[in-house]
Scaffold this active site. Sequence first.
Site, short mmCIF file in Angstrom:
data_model
loop_
_atom_site.label_atom_id
_atom_site.label_comp_id
_atom_site.label_asym_id
_atom_site.label_seq_id
_atom_site.Cartn_x
_atom_site.Cartn_y
_atom_site.Cartn_z
N ASN A 160 10.45 -8.57 -12.74
CA ASN A 160 9.59 -7.50 -12.23
C ASN A 160 9.77 -6.18 -12.98
O ASN A 160 8.78 -5.51 -13.29
CB ASN A 160 9.85 -7.29 -10.73
CG ASN A 160 8.94 -6.23 -10.15
OD1 ASN A 160 7.72 -6.35 -10.20
ND2 ASN A 160 9.53 -5.15 -9.64
N TRP A 199 -10.63 4.04 -22.13
CA TRP A 199 -9.83 2.92 -22.67
C TRP A 199 -10.19 2.70 -24.14
O TRP A 199 -11.33 2.94 -24.55
CB TRP A 199 -10.10 1.63 -21.89
CG TRP A 199 -9.81 1.71 -20.43
CD1 TRP A 199 -10.71 1.63 -19.41
CD2 TRP A 199 -8.53 1.87 -19.82
NE1 TRP A 199 -10.06 1.74 -18.20
CE2 TRP A 199 -8.73 1.89 -18.42
CE3 TRP A 199 -7.23 2.01 -20.30
CZ2 TRP A 199 -7.69 2.04 -17.51
CZ3 TRP A 199 -6.19 2.16 -19.41
CH2 TRP A 199 -6.42 2.18 -18.03
N TRP A 214 -6.42 -1.98 -18.09
CA TRP A 214 -5.48 -2.81 -17.32
C TRP A 214 -6.03 -4.21 -17.05
O TRP A 214 -5.29 -5.17 -16.92
CB TRP A 214 -5.08 -2.13 -16.01
CG TRP A 214 -6.19 -1.91 -15.00
CD1 TRP A 214 -6.95 -0.80 -14.84
CD2 TRP A 214 -6.67 -2.84 -14.01
NE1 TRP A 214 -7.87 -0.97 -13.83
CE2 TRP A 214 -7.72 -2.21 -13.31
CE3 TRP A 214 -6.32 -4.14 -13.66
CZ2 TRP A 214 -8.42 -2.83 -12.26
CZ3 TRP A 214 -7.02 -4.76 -12.62
CH2 TRP A 214 -8.05 -4.11 -11.94
N TRP A 224 5.44 -6.37 0.44
CA TRP A 224 4.53 -6.00 -0.65
C TRP A 224 3.53 -7.12 -0.90
O TRP A 224 2.36 -6.89 -1.22
CB TRP A 224 5.32 -5.72 -1.94
CG TRP A 224 5.71 -4.28 -2.06
CD1 TRP A 224 6.93 -3.74 -1.78
CD2 TRP A 224 4.87 -3.19 -2.48
NE1 TRP A 224 6.91 -2.38 -2.01
CE2 TRP A 224 5.66 -2.02 -2.44
CE3 TRP A 224 3.54 -3.09 -2.88
CZ2 TRP A 224 5.15 -0.77 -2.80
CZ3 TRP A 224 3.04 -1.83 -3.23
CH2 TRP A 224 3.85 -0.68 -3.18
N TRP A 276 -0.90 -4.49 -11.57
CA TRP A 276 -1.52 -3.80 -12.69
C TRP A 276 -2.13 -2.47 -12.26
O TRP A 276 -2.00 -1.46 -12.95
CB TRP A 276 -2.57 -4.70 -13.36
CG TRP A 276 -1.90 -5.66 -14.31
CD1 TRP A 276 -1.43 -6.90 -14.01
CD2 TRP A 276 -1.55 -5.42 -15.68
NE1 TRP A 276 -0.83 -7.45 -15.12
CE2 TRP A 276 -0.89 -6.57 -16.16
CE3 TRP A 276 -1.72 -4.35 -16.56
CZ2 TRP A 276 -0.41 -6.68 -17.47
CZ3 TRP A 276 -1.25 -4.46 -17.86
CH2 TRP A 276 -0.60 -5.61 -18.31
N GLU A 309 10.04 -7.01 -0.01
CA GLU A 309 9.16 -7.50 -1.10
C GLU A 309 8.13 -8.48 -0.56
O GLU A 309 7.00 -8.55 -1.06
CB GLU A 309 9.97 -8.13 -2.24
CG GLU A 309 10.91 -7.16 -2.93
CD GLU A 309 10.22 -5.88 -3.40
OE1 GLU A 309 9.11 -5.95 -3.96
OE2 GLU A 309 10.80 -4.79 -3.19
#
Length: 489
Positions: free
Chosen positions: A345, A310, A363, A282, A386, A279
């Site tokens: 998360n 959207w 988003w 990430w 996102w 992680e």
Amino acid sequence: MPSPILVWFRQDLRLSDNPALLQAVATGAPLHFLYILDDADAGDQALGAASRWWLHHSLAALGANIKAHGGQLTLASGHASEVLSDLITRYGIEAIYWNRMYEPWSVARDTALKSDLKDKDIRVETFNGSLLHEPWAVKTKAGGIFSVFTPFWKAVQALGDQETPGDAPDALNGAADVEPGQALKELDLLPTKPNWAAGFEPLWQPGESGARAMFEAFLSERVSAYSDGRNFPATPAVSRLSAHLHFGEISPRQVWYWTRSRMESGAIPVDAAWSFLRELGWRDFNRHLLFNNPHTVSGNFKPAFDAFPWQDDEDAFKAWTKGRTGYPFVDAGMRELWQTGIMHNRVRMVTASFLIKHLLTDWRKGEAWFRNTLIDADLANNVGGWQWTAGCGADASPYFRIFNPFTQGEKFDGDGSYTRKFVPELAALPDKWLHRPWEAPDEVLRKAGVVLGKTYPKPIVDHGKARERALRAYETTKSVNSSSQQKVA
Ligand code: FAD
């Protein structure tokens, strides 16, 4: 007597393993210590309200720690260039040391500052204090930029272990006769009317010692459960280090090194240690992506999404922000965020997916809401999270993977303890109906004291219909010509 050096703290609010600070100390020069609230330079990426709460307490802790070591932290607000110029003139500062930041706005600021300071004959020394490896240090075999996580992570692992982290200096050679800067209160970081952050205080201890305590508790009590438990929001399995890492109260090198040391001594399981360290990978990956593709701070990584239809349903957006969508797992997440400044998360993925796919909301609107309300708001991780959820990011979850908001609840909060905590008006519903109260028989609702539409909202959209609408909208991304598709291959 050497001329004074200024150590400029930014996202590195700690004394230990702080390369800029340690290198400045090693020169033996008298030191000035500075923090500038200069997020006006960040434009619409300025610090969010919850981050400001955290920053207030983190600066208080840093100031006290610097004082205990013999220095004084000067606080200032305004444009960094003006604050630095003023201090350089006032104290005859010869050099400025800082740890690098990587957001597009901070890169632009620092590049301009460096050139300006060079013109003024001020030496600038910069360091890596917040990443395992900097965005330009991890390269594909062909020397390029990664856009897929797994090969990036392999390349990170191939770079080998992190160096031993540095201890905090025993003492700081603080410059004499430093005039007081602004008082912490004057930075106006705390909410007042109302004090919506009152609930954060018992949960968090911003600052270096709070970070260390949180990490120690994780290593001794929670890490063994990490690999299996990290997806279950009611299970105490995750580190809760994200805000501490964002503000640099602990460095990723410290986290890496101490996790590895405990793993090698056999104190923690190998799979848990690696799944946790991944992680951190990430975290580096999101910096790598944003630094190398700065337009993605607000632009889709995949241009095929630029024409996405959207919708802007303000009432639905409001219901989402308030945790009143009628989908209990989604609502629990949004209320956890509001009450605690954080969200697990798994639930971030489900709530973000709900906003994007069930409500067809851009988003960027969700990213801005999270950035304002998360104590761990971090531009690269938030934009990355996102865009990943929306399907428009690098190595993203495919758009057509639409999280089902009630089966996700049943799978990851089967006994309902997370959902009941944050949606107490449903607490008396049996597990079977907790995540889909609209299907519960009237008698069950009555017994649990639930009146849909009154004590708890009816679903604001029908899951099946919303899913079909989202998939239809997704078709628009497929008609984009192949040249723009190639850009992201
Ligand atoms: P742990 O699971 O203990 O992980 C350890 C550390 O690794 C974290 O503290 C964090 O620094 C990093 N990390 C963990 N997961 C991720 C991830 N998926 N991506 C990047 N880094 C990760 N994280 C933020 O720090 N700030 C944000 O603003 C943010 N916004 C997000 C928005 C969305 C829509 C999504 C899906 C994820 C977001 N994340 C963000 C990533 C992740 O949710 C949090 O980092 C994590 O929940 C923090 O809890 P923890 O410290 O207990 O994590």
